[in-house]
Design a protein around this motif. Sequence first.
Motif, PDB file in Angstrom:
ATOM      1  N   GLY A 148    -104.848  -3.393  -8.496  1.00 47.41           N
ATOM      2  CA  GLY A 148    -105.664  -2.240  -8.146  1.00 47.41           C
ATOM      3  C   GLY A 148    -106.087  -1.438  -9.359  1.00 47.41           C
ATOM      4  N   TRP A 149    -105.218  -1.355 -10.356  1.00 49.30           N
ATOM      5  CA  TRP A 149    -105.543  -0.632 -11.585  1.00 49.30           C
ATOM      6  C   TRP A 149    -106.394  -1.453 -12.551  1.00 49.30           C
ATOM      7  N   SER A 150    -106.506  -2.742 -12.329  1.00 48.71           N
ATOM      8  CA  SER A 150    -107.073  -3.648 -13.331  1.00 48.71           C
ATOM      9  C   SER A 150    -108.562  -3.918 -13.185  1.00 48.71           C
ATOM     10  N   PHE A 151    -109.168  -3.517 -12.072  1.00 50.82           N
ATOM     11  CA  PHE A 151    -110.571  -3.820 -11.837  1.00 50.82           C
ATOM     12  C   PHE A 151    -111.393  -2.549 -11.644  1.00 50.82           C
ATOM     13  N   SER A 152    -112.638  -2.623 -12.059  1.00 53.78           N
ATOM     14  CA  SER A 152    -113.576  -1.545 -11.788  1.00 53.78           C
ATOM     15  C   SER A 152    -113.857  -1.463 -10.294  1.00 53.78           C
ATOM     16  N   GLN A 153    -114.148  -0.285  -9.802  1.00 51.84           N
ATOM     17  CA  GLN A 153    -114.476  -0.116  -8.390  1.00 51.84           C
ATOM     18  C   GLN A 153    -115.768  -0.830  -8.022  1.00 51.84           C
ATOM     19  N   GLU A 154    -116.573  -1.163  -9.027  1.00 53.33           N
ATOM     20  CA  GLU A 154    -117.841  -1.843  -8.774  1.00 53.33           C
ATOM     21  C   GLU A 154    -117.669  -3.327  -8.468  1.00 53.33           C
ATOM     22  N   ILE A 155    -116.484  -3.862  -8.687  1.00 53.25           N
ATOM     23  CA  ILE A 155    -116.266  -5.304  -8.584  1.00 53.25           C
ATOM     24  C   ILE A 155    -115.951  -5.692  -7.144  1.00 53.25           C
ATOM     25  N   PRO A 156    -116.530  -6.805  -6.638  1.00 47.33           N
ATOM     26  CA  PRO A 156    -116.287  -7.247  -5.261  1.00 47.33           C
ATOM     27  C   PRO A 156    -114.805  -7.467  -4.970  1.00 47.33           C
ATOM     28  N   GLY A 157    -114.404  -7.168  -3.755  1.00 48.08           N
ATOM     29  CA  GLY A 157    -113.008  -7.287  -3.357  1.00 48.08           C
ATOM     30  C   GLY A 157    -112.474  -8.696  -3.437  1.00 48.08           C
ATOM     31  N   ARG A 158    -113.320  -9.698  -3.212  1.00 49.82           N
ATOM     32  CA  ARG A 158    -112.839 -11.083  -3.208  1.00 49.82           C
ATOM     33  C   ARG A 158    -112.314 -11.502  -4.583  1.00 49.82           C
ATOM     34  N   LEU A 159    -112.888 -10.960  -5.654  1.00 55.36           N
ATOM     35  CA  LEU A 159    -112.397 -11.277  -6.996  1.00 55.36           C
ATOM     36  C   LEU A 159    -111.011 -10.685  -7.200  1.00 55.36           C
TER      37      LEU A 159
END
Length: 254
Positions: A143-154
């Motif tokens: 949860g801390w590692s991805f931008s909020q712009e990135i699709p959930g499937r990734l």
Amino acid sequence: MPQWNDLYYQLHQEGEQPPVILIHGAGGTHLFWPSEIRRMPAASVYALNLPGHGKSGGCGLQSVSAYAGVLLELLDTLELSQAVFVGHSMGGAIAMQFALENPARVLGLGLISTAARLPVNPDLLDLTSTSATYPAAVEKLIGWSFSQEIPGRLKELACKRMLETRATVLHADLLACSDFNVISHLTEINHPALVLCGTDDKMTPLRQSQLLASKLPNAHLEVIDGAGHMVMLEKPQSVHQAVATFLGEVYSQD
């Protein structure tokens, strides 16, 4: 996938340029590097699974220097005199430590989403200390590692892959990160260096990459807009282009 002393790595061979060693981050495997980077043109690319990670045997090591020692043994066994080391997060720490301990073996450093110090949130250390709370630790970390712009499937795929790593391995990695600090030694790392960070990185914020690039004598900072800590998964083409350009510069100086 080739194997040395129970250490697995993926090898992509193309061209005659010096090799590239890809070093994943805490709890990761070689699959945390997208195919665009694992198959860089005109080079032999070794994408490692560190001890205890992926198909590699053994246990996670509790110091960055110990992981750097594994790299040295691997290079000696494969008879690789020099290489370019590209590391993500903890992998970047390992690359810097290796450069400090073995400067003659390093042609260049790709330092992605990393810093000269890697303090670890105490909650993560607690959650990785037992298998019962390990899924919660991975969920928090991803949860801390991805931008909020990135699709959930990734994010879901990254979470699934990290859950395949044993809790004891990630816990050891986080202990290694928490003890890592080379701030006072950065001026000793004179190799060409690419420092790359996403604007939305919460784990190693952009200011840390800016500090790293300012202290390393021969570094260039590349910022990827709209990406978090897993920038190479979030923006693979942008990272591929930055790394390819950097490799071209390193090879032209060789």
